[in-house]
Motif scaffolding. Structure first.
Motif: not given
Lengths: 115, 762
Positions: B419-433
């Protein structure tokens, strides 16, 4: 007498099968002829044989206890003889034409000519 | 009643799908979604009715063999029907956008329609034969859906795998259901009495039915078709994994629990399969990078959990299973669809490559987080209630509780990680990237996962009504005694709650260790050689090679080998059936032999031998003539003058015809070697011997009364003919003679045509 005729039927059947298993087309037709003779005799013998006394009624019609030969297998065999004649003559002409066209009398080689 | 017709009409509607697409173009998915929506509404309207017990509707179909269109509406069937049609609506809407501009989109909807209708039929069936028919229909339509991308060999392979495994289970299920029907004397589930373990066929029936359910619900060792099924377009994976297909086996176990369940065998095998599957699923999950693969493996875990709960056979476990079923359908469907969106927009499903997607896909991010919370069991979502129930049921397990609890703990922790891998990993990160090519998806794409995720939240708030209106009637079906289900959010700090907290913590630790898992999985990939999937593939290739060899051996295109197999089969079968007939007396009297007849027979046999061994064509013709005329003489001797006359005539014709043709054919040649000739001679003699034995036997057998007396009697009186054989031919059996004449005419035309052709060519 059925015993002797059964041996004859088996012998003709074996001869017919052996002939059909050959690769030569002429032997195939010969085998068919012997096979149909054998089967016709089989139908007649299997129903039981009566020597003499064909199922031809006297002038006054049916009289019980006359011991006629069984007419039904005779009728069936009569049909079979005529049909096998049709089959054999057609096969004979067909194979004759096939031989002319393909130039071989070997059944195995005839199969290869399709490809 | 309306809903049944609606479901049956779904099948009939499929030809209209294509014209609808022509007419409505890109809006066709909305129009098509009306059909599952109608069904969904009709099911919702049934909810008040089923509170007072099941409602059965029966339409006659094939009453003579006990197959009727019997449908049952009770808590269980309504729960499943609501899931199938409800998620169906969302999938119908989503797929339209997902497969936009796909050239075969209308074909896709046809498959999806058939699949949904079969699934609805399956869950609503009361008749077990009907249930089996729908069961097979789901297998076939899911084959078409998984292999939808048919130009991709991997998709074809996965589709075949799913079909073979579920098809194998389907055969087993059919046998099991028929046994069940004959034990209980009823082909409707509502009419069946529970089968006790004392019944002599109980073990076999249970085994066959469980095999069917386990293959469909991807239980170990049949779990390996499920990850392959994600080769389907994502909406299909979402549908197959969440509400349908794989839940069919779980449904069957729940449905048959009152009839077959509760025994020690049931408890042992169902729990064992479920626990092993949970464990297998957990091991398979850790280390995957593909988001769809991760979700597919957690489906295996979820199915393991469900089957384990059914095996526990307690009322609490059944309740936990029902709630978890609902929760899982919602969060799994939602997450699959989110992954579909990500894949659609970024072109990859690799979690190590994805980041920062919240900035462009806010609705998907929201749905994913909500669904992931449900998956990991956070309050106030329904997933929390479900997980509490799971632990409670496992702690109270009647036996082997520790093993089940530990496996369940591991499975839940892995679920949290995924659940964490699907819901957190792809969505976190800076906008610029983030790459500029990625855009927000249209409303029709994000709506479906959003609604499913929100449903998981709403059910958490309204868990009380859910428990009362839907879960209680469903539980009443699985466990005969009526129980009122109360779903509560907060139970206080007890051991179950503590377990939940530890599970989440373990899951989060796994999440941070995940790069290690990926590295480990890379190192262990060599072990894949020993996986069940590889064994299956080896077996399949081997079997194909074997079939190829058998086909080449049997279908060799040479007439005489076909003839030989027919003859050998005839010889063996006749011998097999003749010997048990030993009480029949052999007609072997040699007293009535006439010398003349004997001489004739010997003459014919010599002629036959001559035909075989001569190398002269003329000798062969003469010998054939001898055979023919000899046979004619036998006819004449044994009371058949008509036969003798015909035979003489025909024989003469054949000899003439033969003589005309044979000299245009080449000389007799021997094409075969000595060994072949001996082999053929052996087969020929053996078949001749069998025919002789048969003839001897036939003389002493009379199966039916002889009808010849009738012909003899009526021949003169009614047909006015004294030659009975002729009367039979032209009167009693005149139609046969007509047929005979037709055959001769056709043969004559054939002969004429063949000879005529030659003349034209010249």
């Amino acid at each position: 007498m059925e015993t002797i005729l059964s041996l004859l039927i088996g012998g003709l059947f074996a001869a017919g099968i052996y002939s059909i298993l050959r690769r030569s087309i002429v032997k195939l037709v010969i085998g068919l002829i012997m096979l149909s003779q054998s089967v016709n005799l089989l139908i007649l013998t299997a129903a039981g044989l009566t020597r003499g006394n064909p199922p031809l009624l006297p002038k006054e019609g049916f009289v019980t206890g006359q011991g006629y030969a069984d007419p039904l297998p005779q009728a069936l065999v009569l049909t079979a003889i005529v049909i096998s004649f049709g089959v054999i003559s057609f096969t004979l002409v067909l194979l004759y034409r096939a031989h002319q066209k393909l130039g071989t009398d070997d059944l195995d080689k005839m199969g290869e000519s399709d490809q | 009643m309306f809903s049944i017709y609606l479901m049956l009409i779904f099948f009939l509607l499929t030809p209209l799908v294509s014209p609808l697409f022509k007419f409505f173009k890109e809006k066709a998915n909305w129009v098509l979604a009306v059909f599952p929506a109608l069904f969904f509404i009709s099911m919702m309207m049934m909810i008040p009715t089923i509170q007072y017990g099941p409602k059965i509707i029966s339409l006659q179909w094939v009453p003579s063999i006990g197959v009727n269109l019997d449908f049952v509406f009770d808590g269980l069937s309504i729960l499943f029907a609501l899931l199938v049609s409800g998620i169906g609506i969302l999938i119908f809407i989503y797929a339209g956008s997902y497969l936009k501009n796909h050239p075969l989109i209308s074909r896709f909807y046809v498959f999806l329609f058939i699949f949904m209708a079969s699934m609805l039929g399956l869950v609503l069936s009361d008749n077990i034969i009907l249930l089996f028919i729908f069961w097979e229909a789901t297998s076939i339509s899911s084959y078409l859906l998984i292999g939808f991308d048919h130009e991709n060999p991997e998709a074809r392979k996965a589709a075949l795998k799913a079909l073979l495994i579920t098809g194998l289970g389907g055969l087993s299920l059919m046998a099991g259901l028929i046994l069940l029907g004959s034990i209980t004397g009823s082909y409707t589930i509502s009419g069946m009495n529970p089968v006790t373990a004392n019944s002599p066929l109980y073990g076999l029936t249970l085994f066959l039915i469980l095999l069917g359910a386990f293959t469909k619900s991807a239980q170990f060792p049949f779990h390996f078709w499920l990850p392959g099924a994600m080769k389907a377009p994502t909406p299909v994976s979402a549908y197959l994994h969440s509400a349908t297909m794989v839940k069919a086996g779980v449904f069957l176990l729940m449905r048959l629990n009152p009839i077959l369940g509760g025994t020690a065998d049931w408890h042992l095998w169902v729990t064992l399969a479920g626990t092993t599957t949970m464990l297998t699923g957990s091991v398979l999950t850790l280390g995957q990078k593909d988001m769809k693969g991760l979700l597919a493996s957690t489906t295996i875990i979820a199915l393991g959990i469900l089957v384990t709960l059914i095996g526990l056979s307690t009322s609490l476990a059944a309740k936990a299973a029902l709630v978890f079923l609902l929760v899982h359908s919602l969060y799994k469907g939602s997450l699959f669809l989110v992954v579909g969106i990500i894949d659609h927009e970024t072109g990859t499903r690799d979690i190590t490559k994805l980041h920062s997607l919240t900035w462009v896909l806010p609705f998907s991010a929201f749905s994913a987080v909500l669904a992931a919370f449900s998956m990991s069991g956070f309050p106030p979502l329904l997933g929390f209630i479900s997980k509490e129930l799971l632990y409670e049921a496992k702690i109270q397990a009647p036996s082997a509780g520790e093993i089940i609890l530990i496996t369940g703990f591991l499975a839940n922790a892995v679920n949290v990680t995924v659940a964490a891998l699907i819901a957190i990993k792809p969505f976190l990160g800076r906008k610029k990237k983030i790459s500029h090519h990625i855009h927000e998806v249209p409303f029709s794409l994000w709506l479906a996962p959003f609604l499913m995720a929100v449903a998981g939240l709403l059910f958490g708030f309204f868990s009380d009504s859910l428990g009362r209106l839907i879960i209680s009637p469903a539980l009443a079906v699985i466990h005969a005694e009526p129980t009122v289900v109360k779903l509560k959010m907060w139970h206080g700090v007890n051991e179950v709650f503590l377990l939940s907290v530890i599970t989440v913590l373990t899951g989060i630790i796994f999440y941070f260790l995940y790069p290690q898992f990926i590295r480990m999985a890379g190192k262990l990939s060599r072990l894949r050689r020993f996986s069940i999937s590889t064994i299956y593939e080896r077996f399949l290739t081997g079997f194909q090679k074997f079939s190829y060899r058998v086909t080449v051996f049997l279908q060799n295109g040479r007439l005489r080998y076909y003839l030989m197999s027919v003859l050998i089969a005839m010889i063996l079968l006749v011998l097999l059936f003749i010997f048990p007939f030993s009480e029949i007396e052999w007609k072997l009297e040699i007293t009535d032999i006439y010398f003349f007849d004997l001489a004739l027979v010997v003459l014919i046999l010599i002629a036959a031998a001559l035909v075989l061994f001569t190398s002269s064509r003329l000798t062969a013709i003469v010998a054939l003539g001898i055979i023919g005329y000899g046979v004619a003489l036998i006819y004449a001797l044994y009371g058949a003058p008509d036969l003798a006359i015909t035979q003489l005539l025909i024989e003469t014709l054949i000899v003439i015809l033969f003589a005309l043709v044979i000299f245009r054919l080449p000389n007799f040649r021997s094409f075969s070697g000595k060994l072949t000739r001996w082999r053929d001679a052996f087969i020929a003699l053996a078949s001749g011997a069998v025919v002789t034995i048969l003839t001897l036997k036939a003389g002493s057998l009379q199966f039916h009364p002889n009808i010849s007396g009738y012909f003899l009697e009526k021949s003169y009186r009614e047909a006015y003919g004294k030659n009975v054989v002729n009367v039979i031919l032209v009167d009693f059996r005149a139609l046969d003679t007509l047929g005979e004449i037709t055959v001769l005419t056709v043969a004559a035309i054939g002969v004429f045509a063949l000879l005529k052709l030659k003349r034209k060519q010249k």
